[in-house]
Design an enzyme around this catalytic site. Structure first.
Site, PDB file in Angstrom:
ATOM      1  NE  ARG A 147      -2.051  -8.374   6.138  1.00 10.23           N
ATOM      2  CZ  ARG A 147      -1.109  -8.752   5.281  1.00 10.23           C
ATOM      3  NH1 ARG A 147      -0.079  -9.450   5.689  1.00 10.23           N
ATOM      4  NH2 ARG A 147      -1.169  -8.439   4.021  1.00 10.23           N
ATOM      5  CE1 TYR A 150      -2.928  -0.034   2.574  1.00 11.19           C
ATOM      6  CE2 TYR A 150      -3.513  -2.342   2.328  1.00 11.19           C
ATOM      7  CZ  TYR A 150      -3.197  -1.125   1.762  1.00 11.19           C
ATOM      8  OH  TYR A 150      -3.148  -0.993   0.383  1.00 11.19           O
ATOM      9  CE  LYS A 154      -5.799   1.745   1.126  1.00  7.88           C
ATOM     10  NZ  LYS A 154      -5.722   2.799   0.106  1.00  7.88           N
ATOM     11  CD  GLN A 214       2.934 -18.009   1.240  1.00  6.36           C
ATOM     12  OE1 GLN A 214       3.123 -19.202   1.228  1.00  6.36           O
ATOM     13  NE2 GLN A 214       3.840 -17.167   1.738  1.00  6.36           N
TER      14      GLN A 214
HETATM   15  N1  LIG Z   1       0.592  -1.454  -5.200  1.00  6.10           N
HETATM   16  C1  LIG Z   1      -0.303  -2.338  -4.876  1.00  6.10           C
HETATM   17  O1  LIG Z   1      -0.131  -3.541  -5.121  1.00  6.10           O
HETATM   18  C2  LIG Z   1      -1.576  -1.916  -4.189  1.00  6.10           C
HETATM   19  C3  LIG Z   1      -2.490  -2.914  -3.843  1.00  6.10           C
HETATM   20  C4  LIG Z   1      -3.662  -2.533  -3.219  1.00  6.10           C
HETATM   21  C5  LIG Z   1      -3.930  -1.204  -2.966  1.00  6.10           C
HETATM   22  N2  LIG Z   1      -3.029  -0.259  -3.315  1.00  6.10           N
HETATM   23  C6  LIG Z   1      -3.374   1.147  -3.001  1.00  6.10           C
HETATM   24  O2  LIG Z   1      -3.005   1.986  -4.078  1.00  6.10           O
HETATM   25  C7  LIG Z   1      -2.541   3.236  -3.585  1.00  6.10           C
HETATM   26  C8  LIG Z   1      -1.164   3.535  -4.152  1.00  6.10           C
HETATM   27  O3  LIG Z   1      -0.263   2.510  -3.766  1.00  6.10           O
HETATM   28  P1  LIG Z   1       1.233   2.443  -4.322  1.00  6.10           P
HETATM   29  O4  LIG Z   1       1.584   1.025  -4.465  1.00  6.10           O
HETATM   30  O5  LIG Z   1       1.371   3.362  -5.477  1.00  6.10           O
HETATM   31  O6  LIG Z   1       2.018   2.995  -3.055  1.00  6.10           O
HETATM   32  P2  LIG Z   1       3.140   4.133  -2.935  1.00  6.10           P
HETATM   33  O7  LIG Z   1       3.642   4.068  -1.548  1.00  6.10           O
HETATM   34  O8  LIG Z   1       4.125   4.007  -4.043  1.00  6.10           O
HETATM   35  O9  LIG Z   1       2.291   5.442  -3.180  1.00  6.10           O
HETATM   36  C9  LIG Z   1       1.546   6.079  -2.169  1.00  6.10           C
HETATM   37  C10 LIG Z   1       1.787   7.581  -2.313  1.00  6.10           C
HETATM   38  O10 LIG Z   1       0.972   8.245  -1.331  1.00  6.10           O
HETATM   39  C11 LIG Z   1       1.770   9.235  -0.691  1.00  6.10           C
HETATM   40  N3  LIG Z   1       1.181   9.462   0.655  1.00  6.10           N
HETATM   41  C12 LIG Z   1       1.057   8.575   1.672  1.00  6.10           C
HETATM   42  N4  LIG Z   1       0.466   9.166   2.736  1.00  6.10           N
HETATM   43  C13 LIG Z   1       0.205  10.447   2.351  1.00  6.10           C
HETATM   44  C14 LIG Z   1      -0.400  11.552   2.996  1.00  6.10           C
HETATM   45  N5  LIG Z   1      -0.849  11.489   4.252  1.00  6.10           N
HETATM   46  N6  LIG Z   1      -0.507  12.707   2.325  1.00  6.10           N
HETATM   47  C15 LIG Z   1      -0.059  12.811   1.046  1.00  6.10           C
HETATM   48  N7  LIG Z   1       0.531  11.807   0.382  1.00  6.10           N
HETATM   49  C16 LIG Z   1       0.663  10.632   1.039  1.00  6.10           C
HETATM   50  C17 LIG Z   1       3.175   8.645  -0.660  1.00  6.10           C
HETATM   51  O11 LIG Z   1       4.181   9.590  -0.476  1.00  6.10           O
HETATM   52  C18 LIG Z   1       3.229   7.974  -2.034  1.00  6.10           C
HETATM   53  O12 LIG Z   1       3.676   8.878  -3.027  1.00  6.10           O
HETATM   54  C19 LIG Z   1      -2.564   3.142  -2.052  1.00  6.10           C
HETATM   55  O13 LIG Z   1      -3.743   3.738  -1.583  1.00  6.10           O
HETATM   56  C20 LIG Z   1      -2.592   1.658  -1.804  1.00  6.10           C
HETATM   57  O14 LIG Z   1      -3.230   1.345  -0.592  1.00  6.10           O
HETATM   58  C21 LIG Z   1      -1.861  -0.588  -3.910  1.00  6.10           C
END
Ligand SMILES: NC(=O)c1ccc[n+]([C@@H]2O[C@H](COP(=O)([O-])OP(=O)(O)OC[C@H]3O[C@@H](n4cnc5c(N)ncnc54)[C@H](O)[C@@H]3O)[C@@H](O)[C@H]2O)c1
Length: 320
Positions: A147, A150, A154, A214
């Protein structure tokens, strides 16, 4: 004229944020996305003058001149694979998106003197030794485990963001999202909410990892977006870090019961081994967000799940 850049704006959380910014009267929202896990379909309905879709990998250099950006007031950096299935498959891409990609996003924010919001994660706490977690907790992260691509990238993104704040005085805010759910999640992204809902709707047993004791907490996407929006518009929060999540903690097993109940099927489960470094608990302390963002989650889990189940049901029916 107010302009925002949302990286990852074609994804789950990003597309809901774009909807909100448009609804709040932002003149232009520029979405940078390489569609690696997102889809332009999530932005269907927005006029291209208002929501500009730019196919771009945030890890590659940004060419704002070619994009004719005259001014930018806000940069929200969300582009990163987000679910374990995706970030394992795209481990290096995830690391670059959260390091190089964050660097490019920060540079553009600096050039335009824009406010910067980093979409970070509760995974920065790793497998926490304290619960609930507050923003002062440094975490318990395996830096070389599966993991780490990621979690550690971050954490690096957060460190880089804070250095831009310290060196250049950039107005940055870091949001650590805990599990968020809602319509536009991908069915196959391996996270527990879409997994359980898809399995319940298709008559499969629900896959429970480990013994299901969990815990997780789930925040509905409109609540999540409200927190991002408040962080974007409130003055006086430069350099602050916020947990964004729902402090109502549930075991995975009780969550499976709830999903089966709402879908209207008897609960059947199948056990699978716990993935490596899977956190045993996830629960945010949101006192700081309550005080400084005036924010707390509003949508009850049953209601949010009902809306999410309807979304998945409609998509399943459309694909038949
Ligand atoms: N959904 C959750 O529960 C959650 C929890 C913690 C953190 N996050 C963070 O929130 C953000 C959005 O998550 P999400 O759930 O909407 O995920 P998602 O996968 O739906 O959205 C991520 C978007 O980023 C785009 N992307 C990825 N790599 C890219 C790159 N190199 N260049 C351009 N675009 C790129 C993808 O195509 C996608 O549209 C992320 O940074 C994620 O780490 C989400």
């Amino acid at each position: 004229m107010r302009t925002a850049i949302v990286t990852g704006g074609a994804g789950f959380i990003g597309s809901h944020l774009v909807d909100r910014l448009v609804a709040e009267g932002w003149d232009q929202v520029v979405v940078l996305d390489n569609l690696v896990t997102g889809s332009w379909e999530n932005l269907a309905g927005h006029h291209p003058d208002r929501v500009r879709r730019i196919f771009h990998d945030v890890c590659e250099p940004w060419d704002e001149t070619a994009w004719n950006l005259e001014g930018v007031d806000l940069v929200v950096h969300l582009a990163s694979p987000a679910s374990p299935v995706h970030y394992r498959r795209l481990a290096l891409e995830t690391m670059w998106a959260n390091s190089r990609g964050t660097g490019h996003a920060l540079e553009v924010a600096r050039r335009f003197n824009a406010r910067f919001i980093l979409g970070s994660t509760s995974e920065t706490y790793g497998d926490p030794l304290v619960s609930p977690q507050d923003e002062g907790y440094w975490g318990n992260v395996n830096p070389i485990g599966p993991r780490a691509c990621y979690d550690e990238s971050k954490r690096f993104g957060e460190a880089l963001t804070m250095e831009y704040h310290r060196r250049y005085g950039l107005d940055v805010r870091i949001l650590r999202f805990f599990n968020c759910y809602g319509p536009r999640m991908q069915q196959e992204d391996g996270r527990v909410v879409p997994n359980f809902i898809r399995q319940a709707l298709t008559g499969e047993p629900l896959t429970v990892y480990g013994d299901g004791s969990q815990t997780r907490s789930f925040c509905y996407v409109s609540d999540e977006v409200e927190a991002i929006f408040q962080a974007a518009v409130r003055p006086g929060l430069a350099g602050e870090v916020f947990n964004v999540g729902n402090p109502e903690e549930r075991t995975i097993l009780s969550f499976a019961e709830l999903v089966a109940d709402l879908v209207g099927v008897p609960l059947r489960t199948v056990k699978a081994p716990l993935p490596a470094d899977d956190p045993k608990s996830r629960c945010p302390n949101i006192q700081k967000a309550r005080q400084l963002l005036g924010w707390e989650p509003k949508v009850p889990l049953r209601e949010g799940l009902r809306r999410t189940i309807e979304y998945f049901r409609a998509r399943l029916e459309a694909s038949r």
